[in-house]
Design an enzyme around this catalytic site. Sequence first.
Site, mmCIF file in Angstrom:
data_model
loop_
_atom_site.group_PDB
_atom_site.id
_atom_site.type_symbol
_atom_site.label_atom_id
_atom_site.label_comp_id
_atom_site.label_asym_id
_atom_site.label_seq_id
_atom_site.Cartn_x
_atom_site.Cartn_y
_atom_site.Cartn_z
ATOM 1 N N PRO A 55 -20.136 -7.044 19.110
ATOM 2 C CA PRO A 55 -19.343 -7.594 18.007
ATOM 3 C C PRO A 55 -19.698 -9.056 17.804
ATOM 4 C CG PRO A 55 -17.990 -7.367 19.982
ATOM 5 C CD PRO A 55 -19.322 -6.752 20.300
ATOM 6 N N MET A 56 -20.048 -9.418 16.571
ATOM 7 C CA MET A 56 -20.476 -10.795 16.291
ATOM 8 C C MET A 56 -19.819 -11.270 15.007
ATOM 9 S SD MET A 56 -24.537 -10.577 17.360
ATOM 10 C CE MET A 56 -24.783 -8.903 16.733
ATOM 11 N N CYS A 87 -14.488 -14.440 23.859
ATOM 12 C CA CYS A 87 -14.873 -15.430 22.852
ATOM 13 C C CYS A 87 -14.352 -16.806 23.231
ATOM 14 C CB CYS A 87 -14.331 -15.025 21.483
ATOM 15 S SG CYS A 87 -14.799 -16.166 20.162
ATOM 16 N N ASN A 95 -23.829 -7.522 29.100
ATOM 17 C CA ASN A 95 -24.155 -8.247 27.882
ATOM 18 C C ASN A 95 -24.626 -9.649 28.273
ATOM 19 O OD1 ASN A 95 -22.254 -10.037 25.486
ATOM 20 N ND2 ASN A 95 -24.139 -8.976 25.003
ATOM 21 N N ARG A 152 -27.621 -10.888 19.565
ATOM 22 C CA ARG A 152 -28.440 -11.539 18.541
ATOM 23 C C ARG A 152 -29.794 -10.874 18.330
ATOM 24 N NH1 ARG A 152 -28.197 -17.220 21.183
ATOM 25 N NH2 ARG A 152 -27.596 -15.896 22.942
ATOM 26 N N LYS A 180 -13.865 -6.389 26.654
ATOM 27 C CA LYS A 180 -15.086 -7.184 26.754
ATOM 28 C C LYS A 180 -14.697 -8.549 27.313
ATOM 29 C CE LYS A 180 -19.265 -8.602 24.273
ATOM 30 N NZ LYS A 180 -19.289 -10.060 24.427
ATOM 31 N N GLN A 183 -12.991 -4.108 17.494
ATOM 32 C CA GLN A 183 -12.632 -5.138 18.459
ATOM 33 C C GLN A 183 -11.438 -5.929 17.938
ATOM 34 O OE1 GLN A 183 -14.675 -9.005 19.457
ATOM 35 N NE2 GLN A 183 -15.006 -7.973 21.424
#
Length: 338
Positions: free
Chosen positions: A19-20, A102, A213, A237, A141, A72
């Site tokens: 998830p970005m 995050c 990750n 990425r 996560k 997410q």
Amino acid sequence: MTYSNPHLLHSAARLSVAPMMDWTDRHCRYLHRLLSKRALLYTEMVTSPALVRGDARHLLRFDPSEQPVALQLGGSDPVELAKAAVMGAEEGYPEINLNCGCPSDRVQSGAFGAILMTQPALVADCCRAMIAAQPAEVTVKCRIGVDDQDPAEVLPEFLAQIVAAGVERVTIHARKAWLQGLSPKENRDIPPLDYDLVFEMKQLFPHLHISINGGIASLEHAKTLLDGGLDGVMIGRAAYHNPTDILRAADAEIWGEAMGPDPVDVVLQMRDYIEAHVADQSKGGGKLAHVTRHMLGLFAGQPGSRQWRRHLSEHAYRAGAGWSVVEDALAAMEQAAA
């Protein structure tokens, strides 16, 4: 195929796209699904306050063809997260993932994201509430720790608490997050990777499905990590900037199935989707660039890729831009490569 079956969802999680924020929106996921039928895709983080208090259910929109796709959530209130998880399950997401990784200031001010690594009991309460409220699988996560924490001490305790709450699958970003002094971008690169600690967690929690990750930029690297005993690999990425290199071969390399389509074929398969989006003014659509900004890396490293990127970047934002801009970008690329 229904991904409410945990076995199928866990198989998909052998390779996932992270998830970005500002990147993995529904247009990006639609594109990625054309390249790989099997990889697990994630939404951008959606906050539980936005869903529950802000009536932002439109943020949950996705095309059924994106499955398997996970939602997410960001939040720290068990009751509110449970309500948001119900909304996600009602929309058809087979997995609800809680963001505990995050490091951005905006996320910290909302008391969620990586700062939750300091409150494992609260995370466990959140997971327990989400699991009890709805049928989708609840996952987490996380980072290996934050700031001055000793990851070797805090990560096992964190995992033990969420496992006790009923979590069966976790993705670990194998870096600390520094909440003070580093930007979110720097937090993706500067803190050193500690893959060994993640492997140690798999030994400590053999029944927990663990994906890793951080710093993974190729399928070869992903396969090495899987062969080493981890259950899944999440790529961020690299999958976004080089989607063809990562995702086109993923089904063949990870699951032993057919190779994904040629990137030119992928572009042509996007035509109906793009034309529908450009025409769909009533539902927030209309801008060609909403879709094509995610397509810039399709030909990364191939002859003519610069012309492809340049043409889309210069023309997709113009008023009235439509499918012909994509056709012209293909033609410019092919001419440069000739």
